[in-house]
Design a protein around this motif. Structure first.
Motif, short mmCIF file in Angstrom:
data_model
loop_
_atom_site.label_atom_id
_atom_site.label_comp_id
_atom_site.label_asym_id
_atom_site.label_seq_id
_atom_site.Cartn_x
_atom_site.Cartn_y
_atom_site.Cartn_z
N ARG A 61 0.83 -1.21 0.00
CA ARG A 61 0.00 0.00 0.00
C ARG A 61 0.86 1.25 0.00
N LEU A 62 1.96 1.20 0.75
CA LEU A 62 2.82 2.37 0.90
C LEU A 62 3.91 2.45 -0.17
N GLY A 63 4.08 1.40 -0.94
CA GLY A 63 5.13 1.39 -1.95
C GLY A 63 6.52 1.27 -1.36
N LEU A 64 6.66 0.50 -0.27
CA LEU A 64 7.94 0.32 0.39
C LEU A 64 8.63 -0.96 -0.07
N ASP A 65 9.91 -0.88 -0.40
CA ASP A 65 10.72 -2.07 -0.64
C ASP A 65 11.07 -2.69 0.71
N LEU A 66 11.14 -4.03 0.74
CA LEU A 66 11.42 -4.73 1.99
C LEU A 66 12.73 -5.51 1.92
N PHE A 67 13.54 -5.35 2.95
CA PHE A 67 14.70 -6.19 3.21
C PHE A 67 14.37 -7.00 4.47
N TYR A 68 15.09 -8.11 4.69
CA TYR A 68 14.75 -9.00 5.80
C TYR A 68 16.02 -9.42 6.52
N SER A 69 16.15 -9.02 7.79
CA SER A 69 17.29 -9.38 8.62
C SER A 69 16.90 -10.57 9.51
N VAL A 70 17.64 -11.67 9.37
CA VAL A 70 17.36 -12.88 10.14
C VAL A 70 18.59 -13.23 10.97
N PRO A 71 18.50 -13.21 12.30
CA PRO A 71 19.67 -13.45 13.15
C PRO A 71 19.98 -14.93 13.30
N ASP A 72 20.32 -15.55 12.17
CA ASP A 72 20.68 -16.96 12.19
C ASP A 72 21.84 -17.16 11.22
N GLU A 73 22.38 -18.37 11.20
CA GLU A 73 23.63 -18.63 10.50
C GLU A 73 23.43 -19.56 9.30
N VAL A 74 24.23 -19.35 8.27
CA VAL A 74 24.18 -20.22 7.10
C VAL A 74 24.69 -21.62 7.45
N TYR A 75 25.74 -21.67 8.27
CA TYR A 75 26.35 -22.96 8.63
C TYR A 75 26.22 -23.24 10.11
N VAL A 76 25.79 -24.47 10.41
CA VAL A 76 25.72 -24.96 11.79
C VAL A 76 26.52 -26.27 11.82
N SER A 77 27.56 -26.30 12.62
CA SER A 77 28.46 -27.47 12.67
C SER A 77 28.98 -27.83 11.28
N GLY A 78 29.23 -26.81 10.46
CA GLY A 78 29.79 -27.02 9.14
C GLY A 78 28.80 -27.38 8.06
N SER A 79 27.55 -27.63 8.42
CA SER A 79 26.51 -27.99 7.45
C SER A 79 25.54 -26.84 7.24
N ILE A 80 24.82 -26.86 6.12
CA ILE A 80 23.83 -25.83 5.85
C ILE A 80 22.70 -25.90 6.87
N ASN A 81 22.38 -24.78 7.44
CA ASN A 81 21.32 -24.67 8.43
C ASN A 81 19.98 -25.06 7.81
N GLY A 108 35.12 -24.29 5.35
CA GLY A 108 35.77 -24.38 4.05
C GLY A 108 34.96 -25.17 3.05
N GLU A 109 33.99 -25.95 3.50
CA GLU A 109 33.13 -26.71 2.59
C GLU A 109 31.85 -25.92 2.34
N LEU A 110 31.66 -25.46 1.11
CA LEU A 110 30.54 -24.57 0.78
C LEU A 110 29.18 -25.27 0.78
N HIS A 111 29.15 -26.55 0.39
CA HIS A 111 27.88 -27.22 0.09
C HIS A 111 27.17 -26.46 -1.02
N ALA A 112 27.88 -26.30 -2.13
CA ALA A 112 27.44 -25.41 -3.20
C ALA A 112 26.08 -25.77 -3.78
N GLU A 113 25.80 -27.05 -3.93
CA GLU A 113 24.51 -27.44 -4.52
C GLU A 113 23.35 -27.03 -3.62
N GLU A 114 23.53 -27.16 -2.33
CA GLU A 114 22.48 -26.72 -1.40
C GLU A 114 22.31 -25.20 -1.44
N LEU A 115 23.42 -24.50 -1.55
CA LEU A 115 23.34 -23.05 -1.66
C LEU A 115 22.64 -22.62 -2.94
#
Length: 246
Positions: A61-81, A108-115
């Motif tokens: 309604r207001l014409g506002l663009d939205l960004f989203y801040s999530v306080p969590d991590e991409v990797y947990v114990s080296g694996s994708i969260n 160091g392990e990206l898990h590229a396919e999951e990303l």
């Protein structure tokens, strides 16, 4: 810098949120202050399932663009969260254009396919330098962004101006080292109390933020991100940024 979109991060309204206001209820106030974009903070939801559709409707309604801040991590114990898929679903439900996470314990392990599967969600993905030694140092950001760039993964970097002081590093050195990766900028100044860093308004601390912005790329969104008590404080920062980036 020029043609930058100035974003208001909901951290500025921390006190109002703590006193019971909802983010959707404050979007009209943000628009009235002259902003065209706002960064929603996930930790500020009181009833996320009810508030997400309200935010989407009001932002549209207001014409506002939205960004989203999530306080969590991409990797947990080296694996994708495993929670990341759900966060992207929330982002899509709000019509968010960009989401932000922290790196976490990348080994160091990206898990590229999951990303790649996450990237294909349609929401732009970014990571930020946080206030931890694990994923908030120049070396940690450089290591990760070098790896994702080598794999041509569309993951951007949010340069948080004030957080460097919390990990004992220099913001100018960080800007020089990481500028090529930056997609989005968070600004705050830092003052010291009993030798401990505290976030504060621009020109109310010790950071030469103008110098940093001169190093970072042009034409990026820049978010005001620190607690405030008055609209005047918000407008002061907005005016300072507009003077600098025009």
């Amino acid at each position: 810098m020029k043609n930058n979109q100035i974003v208001l991060n909901f951290l500025v309204f921390a006190e109002k949120i703590a006193n019971g206001r909802q983010q959707n209820e404050l979007l009209a106030d943000i628009k009235a202050l002259g902003f065209q974009a706002v960064e929603i903070r996930r930790e500020y939801f009181k009833d996320i399932q009810k508030e997400i559709p309200l935010i989407k409707k009001e932002a549209a309604r207001l014409g506002l663009d939205l960004f989203y801040s999530v306080p969590d991590e991409v990797y947990v114990s080296g694996s994708i969260n495993p929670n990341l898929v759900g966060y992207l679903q929330e982002a899509n439900e709000m019509s968010v254009k960009q989401i932000k996470w922290n790196i976490g314990d990348f080994n160091g392990e990206l898990h590229a396919e999951e990303l790649k599967a996450l990237i294909d969600s349609g929401v732009a993905i970014t990571i930020e330098n946080d206030q931890t030694q694990t994923s908030g140092t120049i070396s940690a950001i450089k290591k990760y962004m070098t790896a994702v760039t080598a794999e041509n993964l569309a993951i951007g970097y949010v340069y948080d101006l004030g957080n460097w002081r919390f990990v004992g590093e220099d913001e100018v050195t960080a800007a020089e080292a990481l500028a090529e990766y930056v997609h989005y900028i968070h600004v705050k100044d830092v003052r010291y109390e009993a030798n401990q860093p505290q976030a504060t308004g621009l020109d109310h601390g010790v950071i030469d933020w103008r110098k940093v912005l001169s190093i970072l790329p042009d034409n990026l969104p820049i978010a005001i991100e620190y607690p405030t008590k008055t609209n005047e404080e918000i407008l002061e920062a907005k005016n300072l940024l507009e003077e600098e980036v025009k």
